[in-house]
Design an enzyme around this catalytic site. Structure first.
Site, PDB file in Angstrom:
ATOM      1  N   SER A  91      33.013  80.241 -56.238  1.00  0.00           N
ATOM      2  CA  SER A  91      32.236  81.154 -55.449  1.00  0.00           C
ATOM      3  C   SER A  91      33.126  82.232 -54.742  1.00  0.00           C
ATOM      4  O   SER A  91      34.342  82.066 -54.373  1.00  0.00           O
ATOM      5  CB  SER A  91      31.678  80.737 -54.094  1.00  0.00           C
ATOM      6  OG  SER A  91      31.042  81.361 -53.216  1.00  0.00           O
ATOM      7  N   HIS A  95      36.066  91.828 -49.777  1.00  0.00           N
ATOM      8  CA  HIS A  95      35.764  92.932 -49.013  1.00  0.00           C
ATOM      9  C   HIS A  95      36.752  93.762 -49.029  1.00  0.00           C
ATOM     10  O   HIS A  95      38.132  93.701 -48.396  1.00  0.00           O
ATOM     11  CB  HIS A  95      35.896  92.276 -47.539  1.00  0.00           C
ATOM     12  CG  HIS A  95      34.453  91.476 -47.021  1.00  0.00           C
ATOM     13  ND1 HIS A  95      33.376  91.984 -46.934  1.00  0.00           N
ATOM     14  CD2 HIS A  95      34.720  90.029 -46.712  1.00  0.00           C
ATOM     15  CE1 HIS A  95      32.412  91.028 -46.690  1.00  0.00           C
ATOM     16  NE2 HIS A  95      33.148  89.779 -46.519  1.00  0.00           N
ATOM     17  N   HIS A 105      29.675  89.667 -54.169  1.00  0.00           N
ATOM     18  CA  HIS A 105      29.488  88.322 -53.900  1.00  0.00           C
ATOM     19  C   HIS A 105      29.258  87.838 -55.274  1.00  0.00           C
ATOM     20  O   HIS A 105      28.427  88.428 -55.920  1.00  0.00           O
ATOM     21  CB  HIS A 105      28.391  87.842 -52.988  1.00  0.00           C
ATOM     22  CG  HIS A 105      28.013  86.469 -53.140  1.00  0.00           C
ATOM     23  ND1 HIS A 105      26.788  86.267 -54.003  1.00  0.00           N
ATOM     24  CD2 HIS A 105      28.600  85.292 -52.929  1.00  0.00           C
ATOM     25  CE1 HIS A 105      26.312  85.207 -53.854  1.00  0.00           C
ATOM     26  NE2 HIS A 105      27.604  84.212 -53.176  1.00  0.00           N
ATOM     27  N   ASN A 107      28.676  83.570 -57.597  1.00  0.00           N
ATOM     28  CA  ASN A 107      29.019  82.370 -57.698  1.00  0.00           C
ATOM     29  C   ASN A 107      28.315  81.837 -58.708  1.00  0.00           C
ATOM     30  O   ASN A 107      27.191  82.303 -59.192  1.00  0.00           O
ATOM     31  CB  ASN A 107      28.717  81.669 -56.465  1.00  0.00           C
ATOM     32  CG  ASN A 107      27.187  81.414 -56.193  1.00  0.00           C
ATOM     33  OD1 ASN A 107      26.584  80.511 -56.574  1.00  0.00           O
ATOM     34  ND2 ASN A 107      26.656  82.154 -55.345  1.00  0.00           N
ATOM     35  N   HIS A 144      23.904  96.778 -62.363  1.00  0.00           N
ATOM     36  CA  HIS A 144      22.616  96.067 -62.740  1.00  0.00           C
ATOM     37  C   HIS A 144      22.609  95.895 -64.378  1.00  0.00           C
ATOM     38  O   HIS A 144      22.088  95.116 -64.821  1.00  0.00           O
ATOM     39  CB  HIS A 144      21.463  96.754 -62.155  1.00  0.00           C
ATOM     40  CG  HIS A 144      21.165  96.512 -60.869  1.00  0.00           C
ATOM     41  ND1 HIS A 144      20.225  95.634 -60.595  1.00  0.00           N
ATOM     42  CD2 HIS A 144      21.708  96.911 -59.622  1.00  0.00           C
ATOM     43  CE1 HIS A 144      20.252  95.365 -59.304  1.00  0.00           C
ATOM     44  NE2 HIS A 144      20.912  96.082 -58.735  1.00  0.00           N
ATOM     45  N   HIS A 174      14.612  89.121 -40.433  1.00  0.00           N
ATOM     46  CA  HIS A 174      14.368  89.698 -38.856  1.00  0.00           C
ATOM     47  C   HIS A 174      14.704  91.270 -38.964  1.00  0.00           C
ATOM     48  O   HIS A 174      14.296  91.911 -38.016  1.00  0.00           O
ATOM     49  CB  HIS A 174      15.267  88.939 -38.116  1.00  0.00           C
ATOM     50  CG  HIS A 174      16.985  88.976 -38.510  1.00  0.00           C
ATOM     51  ND1 HIS A 174      17.478  88.512 -39.809  1.00  0.00           N
ATOM     52  CD2 HIS A 174      17.909  89.510 -37.995  1.00  0.00           C
ATOM     53  CE1 HIS A 174      18.616  88.806 -39.943  1.00  0.00           C
ATOM     54  NE2 HIS A 174      19.074  89.410 -38.732  1.00  0.00           N
ATOM     55  N   GLY A 257      29.784  68.543 -45.297  1.00  0.00           N
ATOM     56  CA  GLY A 257      31.154  68.147 -44.883  1.00  0.00           C
ATOM     57  C   GLY A 257      32.251  69.066 -45.499  1.00  0.00           C
ATOM     58  O   GLY A 257      33.272  68.610 -45.705  1.00  0.00           O
ATOM     59  N   GLY A 258      31.819  70.157 -46.039  1.00  0.00           N
ATOM     60  CA  GLY A 258      32.889  70.916 -46.653  1.00  0.00           C
ATOM     61  C   GLY A 258      33.708  71.507 -46.024  1.00  0.00           C
ATOM     62  O   GLY A 258      33.905  71.222 -44.513  1.00  0.00           O
ATOM     63  N   ARG A 259      34.926  72.259 -46.396  1.00  0.00           N
ATOM     64  CA  ARG A 259      36.111  72.732 -45.789  1.00  0.00           C
ATOM     65  C   ARG A 259      35.556  74.107 -45.208  1.00  0.00           C
ATOM     66  O   ARG A 259      35.411  74.990 -45.843  1.00  0.00           O
ATOM     67  CB  ARG A 259      37.171  72.845 -46.617  1.00  0.00           C
ATOM     68  CG  ARG A 259      38.483  73.469 -45.891  1.00  0.00           C
ATOM     69  CD  ARG A 259      39.552  73.456 -46.993  1.00  0.00           C
ATOM     70  NE  ARG A 259      40.796  73.830 -46.388  1.00  0.00           N
ATOM     71  CZ  ARG A 259      41.455  74.783 -46.372  1.00  0.00           C
ATOM     72  NH1 ARG A 259      40.757  75.852 -47.151  1.00  0.00           N
ATOM     73  NH2 ARG A 259      42.566  75.131 -45.811  1.00  0.00           N
TER      74      ARG A 259
END
Length: 299
Positions: A91, A95, A105, A107, A144, A174, A257-259
């Site tokens: 992943s 920036h 982005h 992944n 694209h 939102h 519980g990932g980092r």
């Protein structure tokens, strides 16, 4: 027949290749931060901060496992809740400092779940999407087109499906606003056999460098001032809102519980929010909302 080892080998190589390309563009090395997960597995975070081109960037590999599939991963498959599971993926979020160079982005990931006396259930997921602050039609079309070419060998229906899925997924409900100009997104994909599904996922991963590097090389040295940096920081707020409210990858990482450092490396380093702000009419800033964020067919 599934082959988790082949998937892991590919993902580690993909991470190395992408980082080598980005280091060549930036001129500064990424740091390497390996980590272990107490519940099982671990990963390798490759991170750059305050580079020559990238204000922050991360290209992460993770391979984690557990005894109880997290709710975010079982959201569309409630019958799998409680199974043993294994997940691996690469992943990345980049920036750039220059406001004319878009955030990006990408992944690619693989999941497999196990239950005694039942067949294994596996699937692939992934995609890539582009988030410009100042829009350029040729950049959106190029990105694209690369996405479309990555998928076309595996079925002509895939690109329109995955493009629409991306438009719908990377959407701030939102705000009634897209996060960027989109790309492709897929999840829970196992409708082709394992070898073909894996090949398709590899094709998406391999398409990232040509899709993004050409845009970055074109925009990274454009001149800009405080106005552009200010607008970039304002628009980055939308990126943060999406990642913290809607993103399934963020939720999965935290629920499993990932980092935390690796999960939240996707956040931009400088962000601003304003109350009820709007850009000047007919400005380049206004054009982002009117010409680029509304969903459209770019290729």
């Amino acid at each position: 027949m599934t082959d988790s080892h082949a998937v892991k080998t590919y993902l580690l190589d993909l991470q190395s290749r992408i980082v080598a390309t980005l280091e060549n563009i930036d001129g500064k090395a990424f740091i390497t931060d390996s980590w272990d997960r107490p519940e099982g597995g671990g990963g390798i975070s490759r991170v750059i901060e305050e580079g020559n081109v990238f204000e922050r960037g991360g290209v992460n590999f993770s391979h984690v496992m557990g005894n109880n599939l997290p709710p975010s991963a079982a959201a569309h498959r409630p019958e799998l809740a409680g199974r043993k599971w294994e997940a691996m993926g690469v992943s990345l979020v980049l920036h750039p400092r220059n406001p004319y160079a878009p955030t990006v982005h990408m992944n690619v990931r693989f999941f497999i779940t196990y239950a005694e006396g039942k067949p294994d259930v596996w699937w692939f997921g992934g995609g890539m999407d582009l988030t410009p602050y100042y829009g350029f039609v040729e950049d959106a079309r190029h990105f694209h087109q690369c996405c479309k070419e990555a998928l076309s060998p595996f079925g002509q229906d895939l690109h329109p499906r995955f493009k629409k899925w991306c438009d719908e997924y990377f959407y701030l409900k939102h705000r009634k606003e897209a996060r960027g100009v989109g790309g492709i997104f897929f999840d829970d994909f196992n409708e082709l056999d394992f070898a073909t599904s894996f090949a398709m996922t590899q094709s998406v991963g391999d398409a990232f460098v040509p899709a993004y590097s050409a845009i970055l090389e074109k925009r990274k040295d454009m001149s800009y001032g405080e106005r552009e940096r200010d607008f970039q920081a304002y628009r980055r707020g939308r990126y943060v809102e999406f990642n913290l409210v809607f993103d399934r990858g963020t939720l999965f990482g935290l629920q499993s519980g990932g980092r935390t450092e690796s999960i939240l490396m996707s956040m931009p380093p400088i962000v601003k929010w304003r109350y009820d702000w709007a850009p000047e009419e007919h400005s380049a800033e206004a054009a982002l909302a009117t010409e680029f964020l509304p969903h459209r067919e770019w290729v």
